[in-house]
Design a protein around this motif. Sequence first.
Motif: not given
Length: 282
Positions: A124-141
């Motif tokens: 498990v990488l605790k440092h370095g580059h961290r990817v970010v994903k838009r994964s939590l979405l409100k439906r309809g928006y």
Amino acid sequence: MQKIPASILIQTKNEEASIEKCVAALRDFDEIIVVDSNSTDRTAELAAASGATVINFTWNGEYPQKKQWQLEHAPTRNPWILFLDADEYPSRELVEEIAAIVSDPLERRVAFDIPISYHFAGKVLKHGHRVVKRSLLKRGYNHYEDTGLLKLPVMTELEVHYQPEARGDVGRTEGLLAHHDLDPVRTWFDRHNRYSDWEAYIHADPAMRRTVRSSKSLQGQRFDVVPFKPLAFWVYSYVVRRGFLDGRAGLDYAVALATYYWQIGLKTRELKRNGWRLADHA
């Protein structure tokens, strides 16, 4: 205990090695739906046996792709949706944070970017580059815009490396989403070889590149215009973000991603040299 009023949508295709662990980690949520793309292994069977609802998805090669199709058609019963891959699961901190977000009637944000805790080369990488994903979405928006990417010769059914457009404010969670890929490391290189093909076609067409850049996270938009990207990324990930603290795995990850950006540049230059233009293939 009352379930968290959010629906989980898990994207799968031949994920029998990961799907049971993924579903088990989501027991606190009200609804778990596995959207399977005609798996030839036991993914659908194992998901159903673990308590998830399974629906099948067959892509017709046109818009919408898989995630947008789910926003339009998946039979979710909650206004909040969390998109996951089968090798991802939320940390306990993230579960508690999501519970607070989706239960707050005064919450005005309509989407959340979630940082990824990445597992690479057995660590498990605790440092370095961290990817970010838009994964939590409100439906309809939220929606994945038709950017014209389907005209590219290397597109697949799933929207990758670009974010949904949000009609409202976007937040960022403190809790992390764990990405624990159980496949051998060679599959990481297989995937990123395909991704670099896709990115090269985009980079070879200036108008397409601008369109895709606008749909990336703020972090992705900034990094897209960095010069000498392979070297810059290695320095950023390994030195600035202290990837060296993860030992050999941190070095391997920084080198692997720097090589990925080198591939993109090399393939882009080849396409431009050969005069490739998206308009000629529309």
